[in-house]
Design an enzyme around this catalytic site. Structure first.
Site, mmCIF file in Angstrom:
data_model
loop_
_atom_site.group_PDB
_atom_site.id
_atom_site.type_symbol
_atom_site.label_atom_id
_atom_site.label_comp_id
_atom_site.label_asym_id
_atom_site.label_seq_id
_atom_site.Cartn_x
_atom_site.Cartn_y
_atom_site.Cartn_z
ATOM 1 C CD GLU A 328 0.891 -10.101 1.478
ATOM 2 O OE1 GLU A 328 -0.115 -9.847 0.808
ATOM 3 O OE2 GLU A 328 0.908 -10.017 2.716
ATOM 4 C CG HIS A 349 22.811 11.014 -5.080
ATOM 5 N ND1 HIS A 349 23.950 11.783 -5.180
ATOM 6 C CD2 HIS A 349 22.170 11.134 -6.261
ATOM 7 C CE1 HIS A 349 23.986 12.357 -6.373
ATOM 8 N NE2 HIS A 349 22.915 11.978 -7.051
ATOM 9 C CE LYS A 464 -3.247 -11.220 9.314
ATOM 10 N NZ LYS A 464 -4.291 -11.589 8.370
HETATM 11 O O1 PA5 Z 1 -2.930 -9.309 -0.355
HETATM 12 C C1 PA5 Z 1 -3.536 -9.554 0.665
HETATM 13 O O2 PA5 Z 1 -4.499 -10.316 0.680
HETATM 14 C C2 PA5 Z 1 -3.154 -8.890 1.958
HETATM 15 O O3 PA5 Z 1 -2.082 -8.016 1.811
HETATM 16 C C3 PA5 Z 1 -4.343 -8.127 2.517
HETATM 17 O O4 PA5 Z 1 -4.724 -7.133 1.618
HETATM 18 C C4 PA5 Z 1 -4.035 -7.509 3.881
HETATM 19 O O5 PA5 Z 1 -3.580 -8.480 4.763
HETATM 20 C C5 PA5 Z 1 -5.271 -6.839 4.455
HETATM 21 O O6 PA5 Z 1 -6.301 -7.761 4.609
HETATM 22 P P1 PA5 Z 1 -7.776 -7.324 4.834
HETATM 23 O O7 PA5 Z 1 -8.225 -6.571 3.635
HETATM 24 O O8 PA5 Z 1 -8.532 -8.582 5.022
HETATM 25 O O9 PA5 Z 1 -7.816 -6.449 6.048
#
Ligand code: PA5
Length: 474
Positions: A328, A349, A464
């Protein structure tokens, strides 16, 4: 923590291979840019972040708040144990565990992966199956709100509802974690689990409020809902700390405290890594060296798959936490290496064939435990030697594991497959604190080095938006 506290070791010697790997001079070539990127993090980013002044467009978002968070948490705890955030976390965790035997953590991505990693690494692997006494009265922990999987969520609700009534053993609570407070998966699960919890406490509003511990931003839907429920404590995901960088905030510390983990040692491990990152020279600095190797392997040898080979089942979720962090943070603008966690020897394996003879696009980084928690388990002698194992009777599982690591490294070396090692003293809070902080710092450092903002995840919005459209929402 004493100065002699054992430290994480990053050993890149297995990447120095003729032709296929690197030469020490390849690392020297990136030394100056890396030192400049470190300076940017330690000086520009931290002072921009702490001054609260205007952040230049190129640096937005700037979620550098994670960097000195461990120091801030420890300092305020030492100043005022009762009022500090850590003090509040420990108090709430202690109260909740007196009342309930199961906690469901609702959260997705950065809002649950760190907690899962900590649980798997530091707790008994069969934690949830152990008796309450065996767990030292700390609750079982389950994870939901990280999917919209009908069967898995229904089965957990069924399990929660089937516990004995009117006893701690049958009582449960919720830790709901969402920085934005609006993530659909978590929000839907919260609505469903809150309804079930309300029924299980017989509509007792005070009890309901006590049994829900939210961790969220200082505004937003979850914040408002938590206020409406009357939750006595709402923990904050601090401003300027992004989801996948939030493991050492209440996001990871609350579940860790619920499980009875030593949160001070976790934070101290992270501080230890911060100190090393800021002061140690290339060649001794795990963060600088790790990024130098990863970067040069990608640029010079086309190794854009980074395999994290964890040599313990207890580290699988730690690897998955890192997968998310790297993917990410740096998977942007058509760049970013592909992270892949494998658990060995299990995955030898399933993947070893490809890793030994497939495309030469991989850098292997082993994560190896120096010490196990349980006594070494011998193979043992048997009168039924049809399995032919009596020659190994005196060997123990740690010895067999050592041979597997050595054998795999050697097989890769002979075929020119570059492999580095991260050695952790133990799967415990101190080692994990060092590891988490090392990887967060390394991810940001690499981002700064290659001009990719490691913070934010704009690409996630696309699914989303389409998902909401498919649900008929705006
Ligand atoms: O790293 C990030 O920001 C994302 O992976 C969030 O943690 C994830 O989308 C969850 O978001 P939120 O904590 O707003 O529900």
């Amino acid at each position: 923590m004493s100065k002699s506290s054992p430290g994480l070791v990053y050993d890149p010697s297995g990447v120095f291979l003729p032709q296929r790997g690197l030469a020490p001079s390849d690392l020297d070539a990136v030394r100056e840019p890396l030192l400049a990127a470190r300076k940017e993090m330690l000086e520009t980013d931290l002072s921009l972040w702490s001054s609260g002044g205007a952040v230049p467009a190129a640096k937005q978002p700037l979620d550098a708040g994670f960097h000195r968070l461990p120091e801030r948490m420890l300092e305020s705890y030492r100043k005022d144990r009762d009022k500090s955030e850590l003090g509040r976390i420990l108090r709430v965790a202690a109260k909740l565990r007196e009342e309930v035997d199961r906690v469901v953590l609702l959260g997705i991505g950065g809002s649950y992966m760190g907690a899962k990693a900590l649980m798997e690494a530091c707790c008994d692997p069969y934690w949830n199956e152990r008796s309450r006494a065996h767990r030292g009265m700390y609750p079982r922990l389950y994870f939901e709100g990280n999917n919209v999987d009908n069967d898995s969520s229904s089965a957990l609700l069924d399990l929660l509802q089937s516990g004995p009534k009117d006893s701690v053993e049958g009582a449960w609570g919720l830790a709901v974690i969402s920085k934005s407070g609006g993530t659909l998966e978590t929000a839907i699960a919260f609505r469903q689990y809150l309804r079930a919890l309300e029924q299980s406490v017989g509509g007792d509003k005070e009890k309901l409020a006590r049994r829900v511990v939210p961790v969220t931003g200082t505004s937003g839907k979850l914040f408002d809902l938590s206020k409406a429920i009357g939750c006595p404590e709402i923990f904050e995901v601090p401003d300027g700390v992004g989801g996948r960088f939030s493991i050492l905030s209440a996001v990871g510390l609350l579940p860790a405290a619920l499980l009875g983990l030593d949160v001070l040692r976790l934070l101290e491990g992270a501080v230890q890594m911060n100190d090393r990152f800021a002061s140690e020279a290339p060649g001794e600095n795990p963060v600088l060296d790790y990024v130098a190797v990863c970067r040069q392997m990608e640029v010079l040898r086309g190794a854009d798959t980074r395999v994290l080979s964890v040599w313990s089942k207890s580290l699988e979720s730690t690897g998955l936490w890192y997968d998310q962090l790297l993917a990410e943070s740096l998977g942007k603008h058509e760049q970013g290496a592909l992270p892949l966690t494998v658990v060995n020897t299990r995955d030898l394996h399933s993947r070893a064939q490809q890793h030994q003879e497939g495309k030469r696009d991989k850098l292997f980084t082993n994560v190896i435990l120096e010490n196990w928690k349980w006594d070494p388990l011998p193979v043992g002698k048997s009168e039924r030697n049809q399995d032919g194992l009596n020659d190994l009777a005196d060997k123990t599982l740690p010895e067999v594991m050592r041979a597997a690591i050595q054998g795999t490294n050697e097989a890769y070396r002979l075929d020119g497959r570059p492999t580095a090692d991260i050695r952790l003293p133990k799967a415990d809070e101190s080692s994990l604190g060092q590891f988490f902080q090392m990887m967060m710092l390394a991810t940001v450092l690499e981002g700064r080095l290659i001009g990719i903002n490691p913070y934010g995840q704009p690409g996630v919005e696309a699914y989303k938006k389409q998902m909401n459209a498919a649900l008929g929402r705006k």
